[in-house]
Design an enzyme around this catalytic site. Structure first.
Site, short mmCIF file in Angstrom:
data_model
loop_
_atom_site.label_atom_id
_atom_site.label_comp_id
_atom_site.label_asym_id
_atom_site.label_seq_id
_atom_site.Cartn_x
_atom_site.Cartn_y
_atom_site.Cartn_z
CG ASP A 113 -6.67 10.40 -6.46
OD1 ASP A 113 -7.20 11.43 -6.64
OD2 ASP A 113 -7.05 9.36 -6.23
CG MET A 114 -0.53 9.49 -4.49
SD MET A 114 0.28 7.93 -4.44
CE MET A 114 1.51 8.44 -3.19
#
Length: 388
Positions: free
Chosen positions: A173-174
């Site tokens: 995600d990051m």
């Protein structure tokens, strides 16, 4: 003290995001000085608001961590007037849009890259998808652990004879948020050089594949599917955590010279001249014979004593620290990585960048749901005046 730089001051970004990927991208932009307007649904807001405990002031601590420095508005996509105001806000004020909503949602409301860039060619639109824009999984919803599973990250994480393990942070995600920002910044540079905006696309699946660059290259070269090695690496030995008498120490003897130094420090000189271990390739092939001998030697020391011994020998090493130890570590403090927002007492992690020695950061608290809806009311007033 060095002046805190805000290199993106004057840039406005609308974040149509939830969970982690798009909000993390928005956080990076906010810390770099951009004005970030976060759009949430008026009923429950970003899913991450409820991802707890732990909570901080009735909202999940993760939400605070990912959304400080932003303004927050609510938009009901089912309300034509709300959609019109959001569209007007983007066309009149936004330099860029970041979105990670499910495929097709924005199409229903005319809030697409094609529609908005037709009205504003200089707009930079960033799509963060789940499995990519095409292919058999293109319409499948996705979250970080699903991407870790399908891109092979979980297959190289953990230990070969144990159940699957995911990386304990939202790595994909990051990372997707970071790729979106890289694309957005490239678009801004191109626009400064007289070119139009563009649509930037990335996805969790593509990001996961990018993190798998090494293992996929290894498979392409050998055809071999290697098992995970816990804290170790498939291609380098010894390069893993070893247990001391009172804790664990990560030892990274990443080349033949460092291996010789390690052997000298631990009194294992005979291993450094053994043909089975002299080269890294030999050590990888004979991992199961070598590692137990180093394990026995490491257990003779406390983690602190072993660390000092290896430091003196010039062998890279580090203790395995828990979250509380990391939070209170003097190195964390020295780098000023944590941020306290104005009027708040919770320590939140800043972005790992500094300009001329100063770390850029936004210090306003994460917005309450709909806290800055006056932005949309002002936009509606402008439309009414223009209509006359």
């Amino acid at each position: 003290m060095a002046k805190i730089d805000s290199p993106l001051e004057g840039i406005t970004v609308v974040e149509l995001g939830h969970s982690v990927a798009a909000p993390y991208a928005g956080l990076i932009l906010a810390d770099l000085g951009a004005r970030v307007i976060k759009v949430e649904n008026p009923r429950s807001g970003d899913y991450a608001r409820g991802w707890g405990p732990p909570f901080w002031r009735d909202t999940a601590s993760l939400f605070h961590a990912l959304n400080r420095g932003k303004e927050g508005v609510t938009v009901d996509f089912g309300d034509a007037q709300d959609c019109a105001r959001l569209k007007s806000l983007i066309v009149e004020q936004a330099d860029a849009v970041i979105q990670n909503l499910r495929p097709g949602i924005l199409d229903k409301f005319g809030l697409t890259a094609e529609t908005l860039r037709a009205e504003k060619p200089e707009l930079i639109w960033c799509d963060i998808g789940a499995f990519g824009a095409k292919g058999p999984l293109a319409n499948k919803p996705g979250y970080d652990p699903l991407a870790q599973a399908t891109t092979g990250i979980m297959s190289v994480t953990g230990e070969g004879d144990r159940p699957p393990v995911r990386v304990g942070v939202s790595l994909v995600d990051m990372g997707s948020g970071m790729w979106a920002i890289i694309g957005l910044l490239a678009g801004l540079i191109a626009r400064m050089n007289g070119r139009e905006g563009r649509t930037v696309s990335t996805s969790l699946y593509e990001t996961g594949l990018a993190w798998m660059t090494g293992p996929l290259a290894g498979f392409a070269a050998s055809g071999e599917v290697r098992k995970p090695h816990g804290s170790g690496a498939a291609e380098i030995v010894p390069y893993q955590a070893f247990q001391a008498s009172d804790g664990w120490l990560m030892i990274a003897a990443g080349n033949d010279n460092l291996f010789r130094k390690l052997c000298g420090a631990l009194g294992l000189e005979a291993l450094s001249v053994d043909p089975a271990f002299v080269t890294n390739a030999a050590r990888v092939a004979n991992r199961d014979r070598l590692i137990p001998q180093i394990e026995v030697a490491a257990l003779r020391y406390s983690a602190e004593a072993l660390g000092k011994l290896l430091d003196e020998a010039g062998v890279p090493n580090a203790p395995l620290l828990s979250v509380d130890q990391v939070a209170m570590h003097p190195q964390t403090s020295a780098l000023e990585m944590t941020v306290r927002c104005v009027g708040d007492e919770i320590d939140l992690v800043g972005i790992p960048l500094a300009f001329d020695g100063a770390r850029p950061r936004a210090r306003t608290q994460a917005p309450r749901l709909g806290e800055h809806n006056a932005i949309l009311r002002t936009q509606a007033s402008k439309e009414a005046v223009n209509a006359k």
